[in-house]
Design an enzyme around this catalytic site. Structure first.
Site, PDB file in Angstrom:
ATOM      1  N   SER A 189       4.580  -3.455 -12.620  1.00  0.00           N
ATOM      2  CA  SER A 189       3.462  -4.620 -12.744  1.00  0.00           C
ATOM      3  C   SER A 189       5.287  -5.318 -13.752  1.00  0.00           C
ATOM      4  CB  SER A 189       2.854  -5.354 -13.176  1.00  0.00           C
ATOM      5  OG  SER A 189       2.567  -4.451 -14.289  1.00  0.00           O
ATOM      6  N   GLU A 207      -0.350  -1.423  -5.434  1.00  0.00           N
ATOM      7  CA  GLU A 207       0.015  -1.704  -6.820  1.00  0.00           C
ATOM      8  C   GLU A 207       1.245  -0.707  -6.843  1.00  0.00           C
ATOM      9  OE1 GLU A 207      -0.295  -3.715 -11.414  1.00  0.00           O
ATOM     10  OE2 GLU A 207      -1.549  -3.371  -9.736  1.00  0.00           O
ATOM     11  N   ARG A 254       1.950   7.158  -7.846  1.00  0.00           N
ATOM     12  CA  ARG A 254       1.799   5.729  -6.539  1.00  0.00           C
ATOM     13  C   ARG A 254       3.808   6.268  -5.859  1.00  0.00           C
ATOM     14  NH1 ARG A 254      -1.510   0.445  -8.809  1.00  0.00           N
ATOM     15  NH2 ARG A 254      -3.720   2.216  -8.787  1.00  0.00           N
ATOM     16  N   ARG A 270      -5.900   7.278 -18.912  1.00  0.00           N
ATOM     17  CA  ARG A 270      -6.326   6.289 -18.992  1.00  0.00           C
ATOM     18  C   ARG A 270      -7.959   6.874 -17.705  1.00  0.00           C
ATOM     19  NH1 ARG A 270      -2.863   1.536 -15.799  1.00  0.00           N
ATOM     20  NH2 ARG A 270      -1.045   2.013 -17.008  1.00  0.00           N
ATOM     21  N   ARG A 281      -4.887   7.130  -7.800  1.00  0.00           N
ATOM     22  CA  ARG A 281      -5.597   6.840  -8.875  1.00  0.00           C
ATOM     23  C   ARG A 281      -6.557   7.786 -10.351  1.00  0.00           C
ATOM     24  NH1 ARG A 281      -6.864   2.036 -10.502  1.00  0.00           N
ATOM     25  NH2 ARG A 281      -6.318   1.199  -8.229  1.00  0.00           N
TER      26      ARG A 281
END
Length: 512
Positions: A424, A421, A473, A334, A349
């Site tokens: 999800s 986070e 994470r 990403r 990130r």
């Protein structure tokens, strides 16, 4: 069991950053009824969502004012349903803060229907002329019919070109209409998201808490500086026990998903741009998160959701085969455009990471229950590791383009001093399947259907995805929550069998 991953090959293509805002969403579920037949044969084929390619300006010599952007594929969007439910669609566009232009879509649809009627009328007239030509005619009458047929053909060619242009323009505009939204989704921005579950309590420490960056440095687990020289910022080397921890996390997550009936996959990590778009991402727009490969129609994946979604592309599945449940390991890439600041430092990130993703294809009436199943699996996994976390029902403006509803899991990260986070789970209903062309054929309720009757019409499957383990994470959460006063980090018991029995990561100066 340890998963070994490597890259092979001799030719490297140059990579070019592209922007991946979630693409906007079409309509699904009961809010988007199923229409097995195309609404107009010329206009809609079974397809997908948004790779739009403009004709090269260097090769365009036409002075036509009306030059359309032609999608390479089309989504099976139900324009009639949009028109018949325009008030609901308009409210949904507003609630999701979408830039879709419903008025243009409806205007183009009406134009298309009008041109289609004219095309059908001219075709009927042309056929009538052709039938007359079969009989015995005077030379003058035959010549008159020949001229009439020629004029009709020329008119028809022009109108059919207009119809194709309108079809392409309508597709381009309609593909920006977002998916409909579950009625229980809270309205507003991210701050409007509601907590559906809180698990555990924040860890208490009797010493000064360190963040994962400091812990990683003292334990010799990461090297961000060397990675920045070799690659760029937001890349990293994992070292020593961190390597074993990554492999352990991946194998643990895959193993746990397999226990729950998921089929394991590893996936391609370079895919066609069209597949990225069909899953709801825009690989070459501005502000994208997708790495596009220059001089090719390929991208690096940002999630295994994309190649797993494509595995049954353009297929008709049997109802008895559903649900199909996959758990996929992949590397993810990403651009993280615009991400900066202390809140995103270290591993939180990054541009490249390993992830284990769950993906389900099911019947429409089952997707809500499978959505609950996915979030419950995530909660069970993170609870078993002893994390303190909260599950959020994400607000309408924070939903990704395909998502009908999305639950996020945010774990407490004491070193960062906030929730972050880690996972999800999204129900995308038939948004992706309408683009990927994935249908199923319901089994006949009759034991012996009448002779000559066709099988039940196909319907679009519903797709769901959920993160079982986003490795960086998870490492952040593990290091920060299980740090000890002497600088060591305890490994949660469920991970130890996947890490050769390693129970604790110790600073090198106190290891025996």
């Amino acid at each position: 069991m340890v998963l070994h991953c490597c890259f092979t090959g001799t030719t490297l293509h140059s990579l070019k950053l592209a922007a991946i805002p979630y693409f906007s969403r079409t309509l699904t579920s009961r809010l988007t009824p199923y229409y097995p037949r195309p609404l107009f044969p010329l206009a809609v084929r079974s397809l997908s969502a948004a790779v739009v390619q403009t004709a090269s300006s260097s090769s365009a010599t036409s002075t036509d004012e009306y030059q359309v952007v032609k999608p390479q594929w089309k989504a099976a969007i139900d324009f009639k349903w949009i028109r018949d439910n325009k008030e609901s669609v308009a409210v949904n566009i507003k609630n999701r803060n979408s830039n879709a232009n419903l008025e243009i879509v409806l205007e183009l649809y009406e134009k298309l229907l009008s041109v289609q009627k004219e095309v059908e009328k001219l075709r009927a007239e042309r056929n009538a002329v052709a039938n007359k030509m079969k009989g015995k005619l005077e030379p003058s009458e035959r010549q008159k019919l020949i001229e009439e047929g020629k004029n009709l053909k020329e008119e028809l060619v022009t109108l059919e070109e207009d119809l194709l242009k309108l079809t392409d323009e309508l597709q381009q505009e309609a593909q920006s209409i977002p998916n409909m939204t579950h009625p229980d989704v809270p309205l507003g921005g991210e701050d409007s998201s509601t907590v559906r579950k809180m698990v555990g309590k924040p860890a208490e420490f009797s010493f000064a808490v360190k963040d994962h960056v400091q812990l990683g440095k003292e334990l010799d687990l990461f090297d961000f500086d060397a990675a920045a020289e070799v690659s760029w910022s937001k890349f990293y080397y994992l070292k020593n026990e961190a390597v074993i921890l990554e492999m352990g996390l991946v194998n643990w997550a895959v193993s746990e998903a397999m226990k729950r009936g998921f089929t394991p996959l590893t996936t391609p990590e370079i895919v066609r741009s069209s597949v990225v778009e069909k899953c709801g991402f825009q690989p070459r727009g501005t502000n994208t998160q997708v790495y596009s490969i220059e001089n090719s129609d390929q991208c690096l994946i940002g999630t295994a959701e994309i190649p797993v979604g494509g595995i049954h592309m353009d297929s008709i599945l049997s109802e008895s085969s559903l649900p199909l449940k996959y758990v996929a390991f992949s590397h993810c890439f990403r651009t993280e455009a615009g991400a900066a600041g202390a809140a995103t430092r270290g591993l939180y990130r990054v541009h490249q990471f390993s992830k284990v993703e769950m993906f389900i294809l099911c019947r429409p009436d089952e997707s809500d229950s499978y959505h609950e199943e996915l979030i419950e699996i995530e909660e069970e996994l993170f609870s078993s590791l002893g994390f303190h976390f909260k599950t959020l029902d994400m607000a309408s403006e924070d939903l990704g383009a395909p998502a009908y509803r999305k639950f996020d899991v945010e774990a407490w990260m004491p070193g960062l001093g906030r929730y972050g986070e880690i996972s999800s789970a999204s129900n995308c209903t038939d948004y992706q399947s309408r683009r990927l062309g994935i249908r199923y054929r319901p089994e006949s309720s009759s034991a012996s259907p009448k002779k000559g009757k066709n099988a039940a019409p196909t319907q679009f499957v519903h797709t769901l995805n959920a993160t079982a383990c986003a490795v960086p994470r998870m490492i952040v959460s593990l290091l920060e929550n299980f740090q000890q006063e002497d600088g060591s980090v305890i490994i949660p018991e469920p991970l130890r069998p996947f890490m050769g029995g390693l129970q604790i990561i110790k600073p090198k100066h106190i290891q025996n």
